[in-house]
Scaffold this active site. Structure first.
Site, PDB file in Angstrom:
ATOM      1  CD  GLN A  63      -8.734  -4.215  -2.574  1.00 47.19           C
ATOM      2  OE1 GLN A  63      -8.257  -4.271  -1.592  1.00 47.19           O
ATOM      3  NE2 GLN A  63      -9.542  -4.942  -2.969  1.00 47.19           N
TER       4      GLN A  63
ATOM      5  CG  HIS B  30      -5.700  -3.730   2.662  1.00 52.75           C
ATOM      6  ND1 HIS B  30      -5.113  -2.515   1.793  1.00 52.75           N
ATOM      7  CD2 HIS B  30      -6.536  -4.302   1.893  1.00 52.75           C
ATOM      8  CE1 HIS B  30      -5.604  -2.762   0.554  1.00 52.75           C
ATOM      9  NE2 HIS B  30      -6.641  -3.628   0.799  1.00 52.75           N
TER      10      HIS B  30
ATOM     11  CB  CYS C 275      -1.992  -0.673   6.817  1.00 52.27           C
ATOM     12  SG  CYS C 275      -3.277  -0.779   5.028  1.00 52.27           S
TER      13      CYS C 275
ATOM     14  CB  CYS D 134      -0.849  -0.123   1.179  1.00 54.53           C
ATOM     15  SG  CYS D 134      -0.198   0.752   2.663  1.00 54.53           S
ATOM     16  CD  GLU D 135      -0.651   5.565  -3.520  1.00 52.13           C
ATOM     17  OE1 GLU D 135      -0.073   5.355  -4.653  1.00 52.13           O
ATOM     18  OE2 GLU D 135      -1.646   6.322  -3.453  1.00 52.13           O
ATOM     19  CG  HIS D 136      -2.092   5.375   1.818  1.00 53.28           C
ATOM     20  ND1 HIS D 136      -3.023   4.482   1.297  1.00 53.28           N
ATOM     21  CD2 HIS D 136      -2.417   6.664   1.365  1.00 53.28           C
ATOM     22  CE1 HIS D 136      -3.860   5.199   0.410  1.00 53.28           C
ATOM     23  NE2 HIS D 136      -3.363   6.634   0.189  1.00 53.28           N
ATOM     24  CG  HIS D 137       0.024   2.796   5.960  1.00 50.96           C
ATOM     25  ND1 HIS D 137      -1.267   2.348   5.301  1.00 50.96           N
ATOM     26  CD2 HIS D 137      -0.128   3.890   6.872  1.00 50.96           C
ATOM     27  CE1 HIS D 137      -2.198   3.375   5.964  1.00 50.96           C
ATOM     28  NE2 HIS D 137      -1.575   4.337   6.972  1.00 50.96           N
TER      29      HIS D 137
END
Ligand SMILES: [Zn+2]
Length: 173
Positions: A85, A113, A115, A44-47
Site C-alpha cells: 500500500q 487487506h 491478508c 498484495c505482493e506478499h500473499h
C-alpha cells in the site's frame, strides 16, 4: 486463473503517457484540485491476496492541470500490479508530481487487506491508511488539514490513529 492474473497485473504494461493521453492542460488556476473516493482493487505482493478501498488525490496546480478523469486511470495503473500500500500511494503522488510539476500533491489511500482479515490477526473491520504529502501539502499544515478535512477519513481521528499499512501484511510469516 492465468487470464485473471494477467488482467490484475496489467498495470505493469501500461504506458503512463498513453494513459494520460495528452490530457495535460495549461490553465491559470492555483486552487486545490481534489478527486476523492476513487475505488481501487490491488493485490498484495506478499500473499497475492486482494487489498482494496478508496484513494483520495489532491494537488495544487502550478501552471498545468491533468484531466480529472485521468486520475482514476492513473490509480488503476498502479493498483493493477503486485503492490504494497505504501508504494502504491507514493507512486501515484510521484507520477502526478513528475507529469505536471504542481505546487503540491497529496494522496491518501484507505484499504482493507484480505491478508489481514482472512488470516493472521483476523481483524475483520480494520483497514490501513497511508498518505504521501509532497510540496505544499508537506510544508504547510493548513493546506494539509484542509485536504484531510475535505476527504473526511473513515478513520476516527484521521491518519495518525489508523493502522500502519506496514503491519497489514509484512513480518508475520
Ligand atoms: Zn499481504
Amino acid at each position: 486463473m492465468e487470464k485473471a492474473l494477467r488482467f490484475l497485473t496489467s498495470g505493469y504494461d501500461a504506458d503512463i503517457d498513453q494513459v494520460i493521453n495528452g490530457a495535460l492542460f495549461t490553465v491559470n488556476y492555483s486552487e486545490m484540485v481534489i478527486v476523492k473516493d476513487i475505488d481501487f482493487y490491488s493485490l498484495c505482493e506478499h500473499h497475492l491476496l486482494p487489498f482494496f478501498g478508496k484513494c483520495h488525490v489532491a494537488y495544487i496546480p502550478s501552471t498545468r492541470v491533468i484531466g480529472l478523469s485521468k486520475i482514476p486511470r492513473l490509480v488503476e495503473v498502479f493498483a493493477r500490479r503486485l503492490q504494497v500500500q505504501e508504494r502504491l500511494t507514493n507512486q501515484i503522488a510521484e507520477t502526478i508530481s513528475e507529469k505536471i510539476a504542481p505546487l503540491g500533491v497529496a494522496v491518501v489511500v484507505e484499504a482493507t487487506h484480505l491478508c489481514m482479515s482472512m488470516r493472521g490477526v483476523q481483524k475483520q473491520n480494520s483497514f490501513a491508511v497511508t498518505s504521501a504529502m509532497l510540496g505544499a501539502f508537506r510544508n504547510h499544515s493548513r493546506t494539509r488539514m484542509e485536504f484531510l478535512e475535505l476527504i473526511k477519513l473513515r478513520a476516527a481521528g484521521g491518519v495518525s490513529n489508523a493502522t500502519s499499512a506496514g503491519l497489514a501484511c509484512v513480518g508475520d510469516d
